[in-house]
Design an enzyme around this catalytic site. Structure first.
Site, short mmCIF file in Angstrom:
data_model
loop_
_atom_site.label_atom_id
_atom_site.label_comp_id
_atom_site.label_asym_id
_atom_site.label_seq_id
_atom_site.Cartn_x
_atom_site.Cartn_y
_atom_site.Cartn_z
N GLY A 72 34.07 40.00 44.25
CA GLY A 72 32.64 39.84 44.62
C GLY A 72 31.99 40.53 46.07
O GLY A 72 32.75 40.26 46.89
N ILE A 148 38.55 42.14 35.57
CA ILE A 148 39.00 41.06 35.38
C ILE A 148 39.24 40.39 34.07
O ILE A 148 39.98 39.92 33.50
CB ILE A 148 38.36 39.83 36.55
CG1 ILE A 148 38.97 40.45 38.02
CG2 ILE A 148 38.90 38.46 36.31
CD1 ILE A 148 38.21 39.76 38.93
N ARG A 169 26.74 41.24 30.68
CA ARG A 169 25.27 41.25 30.93
C ARG A 169 24.71 42.25 29.63
O ARG A 169 23.58 41.87 29.24
CB ARG A 169 24.92 42.01 32.34
CG ARG A 169 23.29 42.16 32.51
CD ARG A 169 23.27 42.76 33.92
NE ARG A 169 23.95 43.86 34.23
CZ ARG A 169 23.87 44.61 35.38
NH1 ARG A 169 23.21 44.11 36.42
NH2 ARG A 169 24.53 46.01 35.49
N ARG A 172 28.17 46.60 24.68
CA ARG A 172 28.72 47.65 24.63
C ARG A 172 30.04 47.54 23.73
O ARG A 172 30.21 46.56 23.22
CB ARG A 172 29.26 48.11 26.00
CG ARG A 172 30.29 47.37 26.51
CD ARG A 172 30.70 47.94 27.98
NE ARG A 172 31.90 47.44 28.48
CZ ARG A 172 31.83 46.11 29.21
NH1 ARG A 172 30.45 45.64 29.51
NH2 ARG A 172 33.07 45.90 29.74
N ASP A 251 38.43 27.04 39.32
CA ASP A 251 38.87 27.44 40.78
C ASP A 251 37.83 27.50 41.67
O ASP A 251 37.99 27.68 42.87
CB ASP A 251 39.74 28.67 40.45
CG ASP A 251 40.14 29.29 41.63
OD1 ASP A 251 40.95 28.33 42.38
OD2 ASP A 251 40.17 30.32 42.03
N HIS A 275 40.19 27.70 45.03
CA HIS A 275 39.74 29.09 44.96
C HIS A 275 41.00 29.85 45.22
O HIS A 275 40.93 30.45 46.51
CB HIS A 275 38.39 29.32 46.01
CG HIS A 275 37.75 30.51 45.69
ND1 HIS A 275 36.43 30.61 46.13
CD2 HIS A 275 38.23 31.66 45.15
CE1 HIS A 275 36.05 31.79 45.73
NE2 HIS A 275 37.12 32.52 45.28
N GLY A 277 42.45 32.04 43.15
CA GLY A 277 42.35 33.15 42.19
C GLY A 277 43.29 34.36 42.86
O GLY A 277 43.69 35.27 42.06
#
Length: 313
Positions: A72, A148, A169, A172, A251, A275, A277
């Protein structure tokens, strides 16, 4: 090409770096390794507080590329106005998929099979058996079907889930089947046993999991968040957890780090990991390969990978 490159890993430990740039090691130390104005390629230190990683930005007047080692880039967005126009911002796609997907499955299986309770019982010397839910024969939704999310599905397949519902979002079609848009969530959520969040944090996904989202989850469903904390509205989640209607494995949290007295720590049916991951043994070799490839492309003036945005566009 003669240009300064700032790396958060020692340059002499990265195989394949191209010749030409002047490499400087900076992982958030108080003193800069060189004049920030000469830096053309800035690799953001990983797992370092935002104020530290963002501190050089106003002085990077000649920077051309900002490369993160995280999936991110949401932490960068508020500070992009401090950069010159035309700077390419790249993320670390390809670095974190395996480790984040592993953790998503770990949290899912641990929460369903009651592993936290087994650990507490072990501490007390108690033998507590009984039936627990299985991942087999369940319907799983992945919200955020990028690299991911796809890696998570790779690892779900051997567990004989009944169905995987993919959501992103926009709609497809993939080789595995359709990806539904966020607008389909209200209709899809009542069918789902496990919801796994792996979406980036954007204006669209902030508090995507609000009171309405949670209310549509079926009784007994599990929410797993390996995305970003603010994707979930914490107050709404606490309200749903209070009566045990759903459970959660997190997480990431909002706020983060989670303060010692925060009610999420003691909410019923919650498993929390800090956190983790991304930071595994898989990180370093993948990060080094990404940096060597990106810098080779940069030196040879070839298209960069993973360009998320260009400032001023």
């Amino acid at each position: 090409m003669t240009a300064d490159v700032w790396l958060p890993l020692p340059p002499d430990e990265i195989d394949g770096l191209p010749e030409g740039p002047r490499y400087h090691y900076w992982n958030g130390a108080e003193e800069y390794p060189a004049d920030p104005a000469d830096c053309a390629f800035y690799v953001v230190p990983y797992m370092t507080p935002d104020p530290v990683t963002l501190r050089p930005l106003p002085e990077l007047t000649g920077v051309q590329v900002v490369q993160t080692l995280s999936a991110g880039v949401d932490f960068l967005l508020p500070a992009l106005g401090q950069l010159p126009t035309g700077v390419r911002v790249c993320n670390a796609r390809g670095v974190h998929e395996a480790s984040t997907a592993e953790l998503a499955l770990t949290l899912t299986l641990s929460a369903l099979r009651g592993v936290p309770g087994f650990v507490r019982a072990q501490d007390r010397g108690e033998w507590n058996g009984g039936f627990r839910p299985s991942l087999a024969d369940r319907t799983v939704m992945i919200v955020g079907y990028g690299s991911i999310g796809s890696a998570i599905e790779d690892r779900l397949v051997p567990f004989e889930v009944t169905r995987v519902i993919r959501v992103a979002r926009s709609a497809r079609t993939t080789e595995r089947g359709p990806v539904h848009p966020f607008t389909d969530l209200p209709a899809l959520l009542p069918e789902v046993d496990v919801v796994i969040l792996s979406t980036p944090l954007t204006d669209t996904t902030r508090h995507l999991v609000d009171a309405g989202f949670l209310a549509r989850m079926k009784d007994g469903a599990l929410l797993v968040n390996v995305a970003r904390g603010p994707v979930v509205e914490t107050k709404a989640l606490l309200a749903e957890l209070a009566d045990g209607r759903i459970t959660a494995a997190l997480d990431v949290t909002d706020p983060e780090p989670l303060p010692r007295e925060h009610p999420l720590w003691t909410a019923p049916g919650v498993l929390i990991s800090p956190h983790v991951g991304g930071p595994t043994s898989a990180f370093r070799p993948r990060a080094e390969r990404l940096l060597a490839d990106q810098l080779t492309r940069f030196v040879n003036r070839e298209p960069l990978r993973n360009v998320i945005l260009t400032t001023g566009s």
